[in-house]
Design a protein around this motif. Structure first.
Motif, PDB file in Angstrom:
ATOM      1  N   LEU A 178       0.808  -1.270   0.134  1.00 16.36           N
ATOM      2  CA  LEU A 178      -0.011  -0.124  -0.303  1.00 16.36           C
ATOM      3  C   LEU A 178       0.824   1.297  -0.087  1.00 16.36           C
ATOM      4  O   LEU A 178       0.373   2.435  -0.191  1.00 16.36           O
ATOM      5  N   THR A 179       2.257   1.218   0.115  1.00 18.56           N
ATOM      6  CA  THR A 179       2.914   2.330   0.268  1.00 18.56           C
ATOM      7  C   THR A 179       3.418   2.806  -1.134  1.00 18.56           C
ATOM      8  O   THR A 179       3.914   3.817  -1.734  1.00 18.56           O
ATOM      9  N   LEU A 180       3.188   1.665  -2.177  1.00 16.17           N
ATOM     10  CA  LEU A 180       3.544   1.997  -3.631  1.00 16.17           C
ATOM     11  C   LEU A 180       2.458   2.946  -4.327  1.00 16.17           C
ATOM     12  O   LEU A 180       1.319   2.682  -4.296  1.00 16.17           O
ATOM     13  N   ALA A 181       3.062   3.791  -5.074  1.00 13.07           N
ATOM     14  CA  ALA A 181       2.161   4.853  -5.694  1.00 13.07           C
ATOM     15  C   ALA A 181       1.763   4.407  -7.150  1.00 13.07           C
ATOM     16  O   ALA A 181       2.409   4.919  -8.111  1.00 13.07           O
ATOM     17  N   THR A 182       0.928   3.474  -7.002  1.00 11.22           N
ATOM     18  CA  THR A 182       0.615   2.730  -8.421  1.00 11.22           C
ATOM     19  C   THR A 182      -0.917   2.187  -8.083  1.00 11.22           C
ATOM     20  O   THR A 182      -1.348   1.583  -6.815  1.00 11.22           O
ATOM     21  N   ASP A 183      -1.854   2.224  -8.987  1.00  9.51           N
ATOM     22  CA  ASP A 183      -3.215   1.764  -8.778  1.00  9.51           C
ATOM     23  C   ASP A 183      -3.451   0.364  -9.390  1.00  9.51           C
ATOM     24  O   ASP A 183      -4.383  -0.256  -9.296  1.00  9.51           O
ATOM     25  N   ASP A 184      -2.296  -0.173  -9.918  1.00  9.75           N
ATOM     26  CA  ASP A 184      -2.050  -1.481 -10.432  1.00  9.75           C
ATOM     27  C   ASP A 184      -2.017  -2.621  -9.483  1.00  9.75           C
ATOM     28  O   ASP A 184      -0.624  -2.615  -8.970  1.00  9.75           O
ATOM     29  N   PRO A 185      -2.847  -3.378  -9.085  1.00  8.06           N
ATOM     30  CA  PRO A 185      -2.600  -4.016  -8.193  1.00  8.06           C
ATOM     31  C   PRO A 185      -1.702  -5.467  -8.530  1.00  8.06           C
ATOM     32  O   PRO A 185      -1.073  -5.925  -7.520  1.00  8.06           O
ATOM     33  N   LEU A 186      -1.550  -5.753  -9.727  1.00  9.09           N
ATOM     34  CA  LEU A 186      -0.514  -6.802 -10.213  1.00  9.09           C
ATOM     35  C   LEU A 186       0.940  -6.249 -10.113  1.00  9.09           C
ATOM     36  O   LEU A 186       1.837  -6.910  -9.828  1.00  9.09           O
ATOM     37  N   LEU A 187       1.068  -4.993 -10.621  1.00 10.17           N
ATOM     38  CA  LEU A 187       2.315  -4.414 -10.102  1.00 10.17           C
ATOM     39  C   LEU A 187       2.687  -3.854  -8.934  1.00 10.17           C
ATOM     40  O   LEU A 187       3.931  -4.526  -8.542  1.00 10.17           O
ATOM     41  N   ARG A 188       1.889  -3.641  -8.101  1.00  9.48           N
ATOM     42  CA  ARG A 188       1.986  -3.608  -6.631  1.00  9.48           C
ATOM     43  C   ARG A 188       2.625  -4.929  -6.036  1.00  9.48           C
ATOM     44  O   ARG A 188       3.511  -5.076  -5.389  1.00  9.48           O
ATOM     45  N   ALA A 189       1.721  -5.917  -6.285  1.00 10.38           N
ATOM     46  CA  ALA A 189       2.026  -7.356  -5.812  1.00 10.38           C
ATOM     47  C   ALA A 189       3.313  -7.932  -6.362  1.00 10.38           C
ATOM     48  O   ALA A 189       4.248  -8.395  -5.714  1.00 10.38           O
ATOM     49  N   GLY A 190       3.646  -7.689  -7.681  1.00 10.53           N
ATOM     50  CA  GLY A 190       4.712  -8.217  -8.367  1.00 10.53           C
ATOM     51  C   GLY A 190       6.003  -7.506  -7.775  1.00 10.53           C
ATOM     52  O   GLY A 190       6.999  -8.281  -7.540  1.00 10.53           O
ATOM     53  N   VAL A 191       6.113  -6.170  -7.597  1.00  9.76           N
ATOM     54  CA  VAL A 191       7.171  -5.453  -6.980  1.00  9.76           C
ATOM     55  C   VAL A 191       7.398  -5.767  -5.346  1.00  9.76           C
ATOM     56  O   VAL A 191       8.625  -5.816  -5.161  1.00  9.76           O
ATOM     57  N   THR A 192       6.345  -5.657  -4.704  1.00 11.29           N
ATOM     58  CA  THR A 192       6.561  -6.253  -3.455  1.00 11.29           C
ATOM     59  C   THR A 192       7.211  -7.613  -3.180  1.00 11.29           C
ATOM     60  O   THR A 192       7.903  -7.838  -2.230  1.00 11.29           O
ATOM     61  N   LEU A 193       6.650  -8.415  -3.974  1.00 12.21           N
ATOM     62  CA  LEU A 193       7.146  -9.898  -3.919  1.00 12.21           C
ATOM     63  C   LEU A 193       8.502 -10.077  -4.201  1.00 12.21           C
ATOM     64  O   LEU A 193       9.325 -10.698  -3.575  1.00 12.21           O
ATOM     65  N   MET A 194       8.790  -9.281  -5.570  1.00 11.90           N
ATOM     66  CA  MET A 194      10.522  -9.463  -5.760  1.00 11.90           C
ATOM     67  C   MET A 194      11.195  -9.076  -4.722  1.00 11.90           C
ATOM     68  O   MET A 194      12.427  -9.434  -4.492  1.00 11.90           O
ATOM     69  N   ALA A 195      11.085  -7.783  -4.069  1.00  8.89           N
ATOM     70  CA  ALA A 195      11.834  -7.276  -3.126  1.00  8.89           C
ATOM     71  C   ALA A 195      12.015  -8.211  -1.986  1.00  8.89           C
ATOM     72  O   ALA A 195      13.064  -8.378  -1.439  1.00  8.89           O
ATOM     73  N   VAL A 196      10.807  -8.511  -1.570  1.00  9.02           N
ATOM     74  CA  VAL A 196      10.790  -9.551  -0.501  1.00  9.02           C
ATOM     75  C   VAL A 196      11.490 -10.802  -0.601  1.00  9.02           C
ATOM     76  O   VAL A 196      12.405 -11.068   0.239  1.00  9.02           O
ATOM     77  N   VAL A 197      11.425 -11.288  -1.728  1.00  7.51           N
ATOM     78  CA  VAL A 197      12.175 -12.735  -1.909  1.00  7.51           C
ATOM     79  C   VAL A 197      13.541 -12.578  -2.112  1.00  7.51           C
ATOM     80  O   VAL A 197      14.362 -13.371  -1.607  1.00  7.51           O
ATOM     81  N   VAL A 198      14.012 -11.259  -2.787  1.00  4.46           N
ATOM     82  CA  VAL A 198      15.443 -11.039  -2.957  1.00  4.46           C
ATOM     83  C   VAL A 198      16.253 -10.875  -1.334  1.00  4.46           C
ATOM     84  O   VAL A 198      16.945 -11.494  -0.946  1.00  4.46           O
ATOM     85  N   MET A 199      15.114 -10.215  -0.530  1.00  2.91           N
ATOM     86  CA  MET A 199      15.846 -10.081   1.041  1.00  2.91           C
ATOM     87  C   MET A 199      15.746 -11.211   1.697  1.00  2.91           C
ATOM     88  O   MET A 199      16.933 -11.776   2.306  1.00  2.91           O
ATOM     89  N   GLN A 200      14.836 -12.324   1.335  1.00  3.49           N
ATOM     90  CA  GLN A 200      14.549 -13.548   2.214  1.00  3.49           C
ATOM     91  C   GLN A 200      15.810 -14.570   1.426  1.00  3.49           C
ATOM     92  O   GLN A 200      16.475 -15.245   2.232  1.00  3.49           O
ATOM     93  N   THR A 201      16.214 -14.612   0.503  1.00  7.18           N
ATOM     94  CA  THR A 201      17.053 -15.434  -0.169  1.00  7.18           C
ATOM     95  C   THR A 201      18.538 -14.870   0.441  1.00  7.18           C
ATOM     96  O   THR A 201      19.140 -16.079   0.809  1.00  7.18           O
ATOM     97  N   ALA A 202      18.668 -13.562   0.324  1.00  8.46           N
ATOM     98  CA  ALA A 202      20.119 -13.170   1.036  1.00  8.46           C
ATOM     99  C   ALA A 202      20.097 -13.652   2.494  1.00  8.46           C
ATOM    100  O   ALA A 202      21.144 -14.171   2.849  1.00  8.46           O
ATOM    101  N   ILE A 203      19.089 -13.361   3.307  1.00  8.42           N
ATOM    102  CA  ILE A 203      19.047 -13.872   4.609  1.00  8.42           C
ATOM    103  C   ILE A 203      19.209 -15.141   4.761  1.00  8.42           C
ATOM    104  O   ILE A 203      20.315 -15.588   5.707  1.00  8.42           O
ATOM    105  N   MET A 204      18.684 -16.064   4.205  1.00  9.03           N
ATOM    106  CA  MET A 204      18.805 -17.520   4.390  1.00  9.03           C
ATOM    107  C   MET A 204      20.091 -17.905   3.826  1.00  9.03           C
ATOM    108  O   MET A 204      20.651 -18.962   4.247  1.00  9.03           O
ATOM    109  N   ALA A 205      20.958 -17.127   2.693  1.00  8.05           N
ATOM    110  CA  ALA A 205      21.912 -17.752   2.245  1.00  8.05           C
ATOM    111  C   ALA A 205      22.936 -17.616   3.340  1.00  8.05           C
ATOM    112  O   ALA A 205      23.788 -18.321   3.419  1.00  8.05           O
ATOM    113  N   VAL A 206      23.037 -16.394   3.797  1.00  4.82           N
ATOM    114  CA  VAL A 206      24.200 -16.084   4.790  1.00  4.82           C
ATOM    115  C   VAL A 206      23.923 -16.981   6.151  1.00  4.82           C
ATOM    116  O   VAL A 206      24.907 -17.405   6.559  1.00  4.82           O
ATOM    117  N   TRP A 207      22.518 -17.418   6.495  1.00  9.84           N
ATOM    118  CA  TRP A 207      22.449 -18.082   7.633  1.00  9.84           C
ATOM    119  C   TRP A 207      22.932 -19.488   7.261  1.00  9.84           C
ATOM    120  O   TRP A 207      23.632 -20.052   8.113  1.00  9.84           O
TER     121      TRP A 207
END
Length: 301
Positions: free
Chosen positions: A182-211
């Motif tokens: 909801l912080t993303l300035a766009t009315d496109d729900p698919l774009l909102r979901a895709g961008v949020t998911l991509m950012a989160v998965v990148v962070m999660q992959t990095a965290i788990m790889a380090v662990w």
């Protein structure tokens, strides 16, 4: 778009059931709980990136600004999801598949409470009644296979602890993802979901790889060796996560999680047909009470 959020939530539940089945196989035969969790993120990231780039190219959309609130919500959601997934994979080794999923699905009850805490969403008296009924179902499920009746002391066992922890963590994850999108300035729900998911998965992959590099270095190799099964975890994870994220951008997280309880039915089918596991009368009663509480929550929320 009420029809869209309902459709994608049902799809998310189906994808998630298949993914947990695959993770159960890997966690019990090949990988550690952390390794099975990491496989979900590392094998889904490339597919998510390709899907997002393809969508942005086809729609000529530009990347929305990602502010500090987006990253804070995303990091909170990503971290709690990692911990919650590890709890669920560990829980699979304690109890059968259907009961494990049912413990996890107590998140629908916690999501209402976390929504109040993080986003200020209030619940009605009917909602509180549904929460109380859900706690009865949780007590029924928290005892051992041979337990009769239920007592608060049942909550001290390992299976109950893992289930409750996963529910709370998944609740924080769901509400945080909604907050991030909801912080993303766009009315496109698919774009909102895709961008949020991509950012989160990148962070999660990095965290788990380090662990894994620091604590379970050999597990990185095991994840690669298990790629023939793990890649399907990545694909089903991508499908399920994308559907959840789209639903979160369109509707209150508590509504989405309440409808997502259809996964209970799918998990029972998986437990009996694929894993040949038996469900005791007590466990069946606990599942039934939780289902009733979920239906009540859907009606009054």
């Amino acid at each position: 778009m009420p029809e869209l959020w309902i459709t994608v939530t049902l799809l998310a539940a189906a994808f998630q059931t298949v993914r947990f089945m695959l993770q159960k196989v890997l966690a019990t035969a090949t990988l550690s709980p952390a390794g099975a969790t990491f496989s979900r993120f590392v094998y889904s990231a490339p597919f998510i990136a390709l899907l997002l780039l393809g969508y942005m190219s086809a729609t000529e959309a530009s990347l929305p600004a990602l502010d500090a609130r987006f990253w804070a919500f995303g990091l909170l959601g990503g971290t709690t999801q990692i911990l919650a997934t590890v709890c669920v994979v560990m829980l699979f080794k304690e109890r059968n598949f259907a009961v494990g999923i049912t413990f996890k699905k107590t998140e629908v009850i916690q999501t209402v409470l976390v929504g109040v805490l993080l986003l200020g969403d209030l619940v009605s008296l009917g909602g509180l009644a549904a929460i109380a009924l859900g706690l009865v179902g949780l007590l029924l499920l928290s005892g051992g296979k041979e337990a009769t009746g239920f007592h608060l002391s049942d909550l001290r066992n390992r299976a109950a602890g893992l289930g409750i922890a996963s529910g709370i963590l998944f609740a924080f994850s769901a509400v945080s993802y909604r907050g991030a999108s909801l912080t993303l300035a766009t009315d496109d729900p698919l774009l909102r979901a895709g961008v949020t998911l991509m950012a989160v998965v990148v962070m999660q992959t990095a965290i788990m790889a380090v662990w894994l590099w620091l604590r379970e270095r050999g597990e990185m190799t095991a994840v690669w060796r298990a790629r023939r099964v793990a890649i399907w975890i990545g694909l089903t994870s991508m499908g399920g996560s994308l559907c959840w994220f789209i639903a979160f951008t369109l509707q209150n997280a508590a509504y989405v999680k309440a409808l997502g309880q259809v996964e209970l039915i799918l998990s029972v089918v998986a437990s009996t047909l694929f894993f040949r596991e038996k469900i005791t009368l007590r466990e069946a009663a606990g599942i039934a009470v939780l289902v009733v509480s979920i239906l009540l929550l859907i009606l009054v929320i």
